[in-house]
Design a protein around this motif. Structure first.
Motif, PDB file in Angstrom:
ATOM      1  N   TRP A   1       0.835  -1.233   0.126  1.00 34.26           N
ATOM      2  CA  TRP A   1      -0.091   0.004  -0.130  1.00 34.26           C
ATOM      3  C   TRP A   1       0.995   1.133   0.071  1.00 34.26           C
ATOM      4  O   TRP A   1       0.475   2.328  -0.724  1.00 34.26           O
ATOM      5  N   LEU A   2       2.109   1.192   0.649  1.00 32.49           N
ATOM      6  CA  LEU A   2       2.811   2.247   0.626  1.00 32.49           C
ATOM      7  C   LEU A   2       3.764   2.370  -0.488  1.00 32.49           C
ATOM      8  O   LEU A   2       4.684   3.421  -0.365  1.00 32.49           O
TER       9      LEU A   2
ATOM     10  N   LEU B   1      -3.475   4.596  10.733  1.00 35.61           N
ATOM     11  CA  LEU B   1      -3.016   5.633  10.025  1.00 35.61           C
ATOM     12  C   LEU B   1      -3.660   5.493   8.460  1.00 35.61           C
ATOM     13  O   LEU B   1      -4.098   6.301   7.797  1.00 35.61           O
ATOM     14  N   ARG B   2      -4.020   4.286   8.107  1.00 35.52           N
ATOM     15  CA  ARG B   2      -4.649   3.910   6.762  1.00 35.52           C
ATOM     16  C   ARG B   2      -6.081   4.522   6.922  1.00 35.52           C
ATOM     17  O   ARG B   2      -6.534   4.683   5.809  1.00 35.52           O
TER      18      ARG B   2
ATOM     19  N   GLU C   1       0.824  10.745   1.975  1.00 36.00           N
ATOM     20  CA  GLU C   1       1.059  11.684   3.117  1.00 36.00           C
ATOM     21  C   GLU C   1       1.756  11.023   4.170  1.00 36.00           C
ATOM     22  O   GLU C   1       2.680  11.771   4.770  1.00 36.00           O
ATOM     23  N   ILE C   2       1.751   9.858   4.396  1.00 33.81           N
ATOM     24  CA  ILE C   2       2.604   8.995   5.408  1.00 33.81           C
ATOM     25  C   ILE C   2       4.048   9.228   4.645  1.00 33.81           C
ATOM     26  O   ILE C   2       5.091   9.381   5.508  1.00 33.81           O
ATOM     27  N   ILE C   3       4.379   8.670   3.580  1.00 33.98           N
ATOM     28  CA  ILE C   3       5.752   9.005   3.075  1.00 33.98           C
ATOM     29  C   ILE C   3       6.094  10.431   3.172  1.00 33.98           C
ATOM     30  O   ILE C   3       7.374  10.505   3.324  1.00 33.98           O
ATOM     31  N   GLY C   4       5.524  11.203   2.747  1.00 34.58           N
ATOM     32  CA  GLY C   4       5.933  12.617   2.969  1.00 34.58           C
ATOM     33  C   GLY C   4       6.290  13.002   4.371  1.00 34.58           C
ATOM     34  O   GLY C   4       7.282  13.658   4.474  1.00 34.58           O
ATOM     35  N   LYS C   5       5.492  12.945   5.309  1.00 35.41           N
ATOM     36  CA  LYS C   5       5.880  12.880   6.711  1.00 35.41           C
ATOM     37  C   LYS C   5       7.217  12.441   7.298  1.00 35.41           C
ATOM     38  O   LYS C   5       8.023  12.934   7.851  1.00 35.41           O
TER      39      LYS C   5
ATOM     40  N   ALA D   1       6.858   6.952  -2.776  1.00 35.19           N
ATOM     41  CA  ALA D   1       8.039   6.633  -2.396  1.00 35.19           C
ATOM     42  C   ALA D   1       9.239   6.644  -3.602  1.00 35.19           C
ATOM     43  O   ALA D   1      10.349   6.837  -3.364  1.00 35.19           O
ATOM     44  N   ARG D   2       8.666   6.249  -4.852  1.00 34.55           N
ATOM     45  CA  ARG D   2       9.403   6.200  -5.903  1.00 34.55           C
ATOM     46  C   ARG D   2      10.055   7.489  -6.235  1.00 34.55           C
ATOM     47  O   ARG D   2      10.959   7.665  -6.880  1.00 34.55           O
ATOM     48  N   ASP D   3       9.426   8.588  -5.946  1.00 35.68           N
ATOM     49  CA  ASP D   3       9.811   9.875  -6.342  1.00 35.68           C
ATOM     50  C   ASP D   3      10.948  10.677  -5.461  1.00 35.68           C
ATOM     51  O   ASP D   3      11.299  11.554  -5.789  1.00 35.68           O
ATOM     52  N   LEU D   4      11.229   9.734  -4.401  1.00 34.72           N
ATOM     53  CA  LEU D   4      12.147  10.094  -3.532  1.00 34.72           C
ATOM     54  C   LEU D   4      13.677   9.414  -3.760  1.00 34.72           C
ATOM     55  O   LEU D   4      14.664   9.935  -3.184  1.00 34.72           O
TER      56      LEU D   4
END
Length: 294
Positions: free
Chosen positions: A62-63, A246-247, A254-258, A274-277
């Protein structure tokens, strides 16, 4: 080729601290075009549950934190652990938990009990008098083990003075984490280990086991722990910060950004995949201090 892994324990739903470690491990591997492994560390049969295994995999997907290969669960690897165990110089230890934590026992600066070698030289007759199942400890030398951690820097520990003989098999027959993780990472060809900084002090023992068992030693990256506003480290008891809660209230982005903002991978907190990081990732950005998060 870089081979990394995420190795969660299925004793509950993941919390933000677990996801933080998974994210950094994943980004490190993906930024090097390496191979990402998933290994379920279900050594403890009483706490491990299939529902948590399923939830971990579901939450990671999911993440957006995928993996290339799933390794055998630790509960299936007893024969491999036994093979490594037999190559070590071990002895039975009959000390109770209370005896090990007695106030007169030596302690490290962080409060860890340093085993005093109580059962190291027991005779066969003395062992026969004990009326309990023993755990098994490995004899360690009086030797400094030093390594460079990719986040925490240089670290040195003397096995005899700072740790003492440590358990490699519990009294219930379950092989201990220290031995299992070494066998598993070598079996998977893991070249870098990313995990929480609370495990930093266990690394010299594991490096010594790698060397004693003639196994390749990976690189280590011990990432900062996430702490709540009250200063306490996150745990699976913090239901408001676990993935089940959290889900219901956040998107994966939003979770990945935090977490990315907490790690200073991005300049402001905003939703991101995540892949954009991957292109933004560098271990040099990760600071060696706890990160407060809410």
């Amino acid at each position: 080729m870089t081979v990394g892994r995420f190795a969660p324990s299925p004793s509950g739903r993941m919390h933000l601290g677990n996801v933080f470690t998974a994210l950094l491990a994943w980004l490190s591997v993906r930024s090097q075009h390496g191979t990402m492994l998933l290994r379920i560390e279900d050594l403890d049969p009483e706490r491990s549950k299939q529902e948590y295994i399923d939830a971990i995999k579901y939450d990671l997907q999911w993440l957006g934190l995928d993996w290339d290969k799933e390794m055998p669960q630790q509960s299936t690897r007893e024969a491999a652990y036994h093979s490594c165990f037999e190559r070590l110089e071990t002895y039975p230890c009959f000390c109770t938990r209370n005896e090990l934590h007695d106030a007169s026992a030596p302690h490290a600066s962080d409060g860890r009990t340093i085993y005093a070698g109580t059962c190291r030289s027991l005779t066969e007759a003395q062992r026969a008098e004990k009326n309990r199942k023993p755990s098994w400890r490995v004899r360690v030398p009086d030797r400094n083990i030093s390594f460079y951690d990719g986040v925490c820097g240089s670290y040195t520990e003397n096995l005899a003075k700072d740790c003492g003989d440590f358990i490699v098999r519990r009294s219930d027959g379950v092989y201990a984490y220290q031995l299992a993780v070494v066998c598993d990472d070598a079996f998977g060809g893991v070249t870098e280990v990313v995990r929480g900084s609370d495990l930093l002090a266990s690394t010299p023992r594991q490096i010594w086991l790698y060397e004693t068992l003639d196994l390749p030693v990976p690189k280590f990256f011990h990432v900062p722990l996430l702490i709540a506003p009250d200063g306490k480290r996150l745990s699976k008891r913090e239901k408001s910060l676990d993935l089940e809660h959290l889900r219901e209230n956040c998107t994966p982005e939003e979770i990945i950004g935090k977490l990315a903002f907490a790690a200073k991978l991005i300049q402001r907190e905003e939703p991101i995949q995540a892949r954009d990081l991957i292109s933004e990732f560098s271990w040099a950005k990760i600071e060696n201090k706890p990160i407060m998060i809410s």
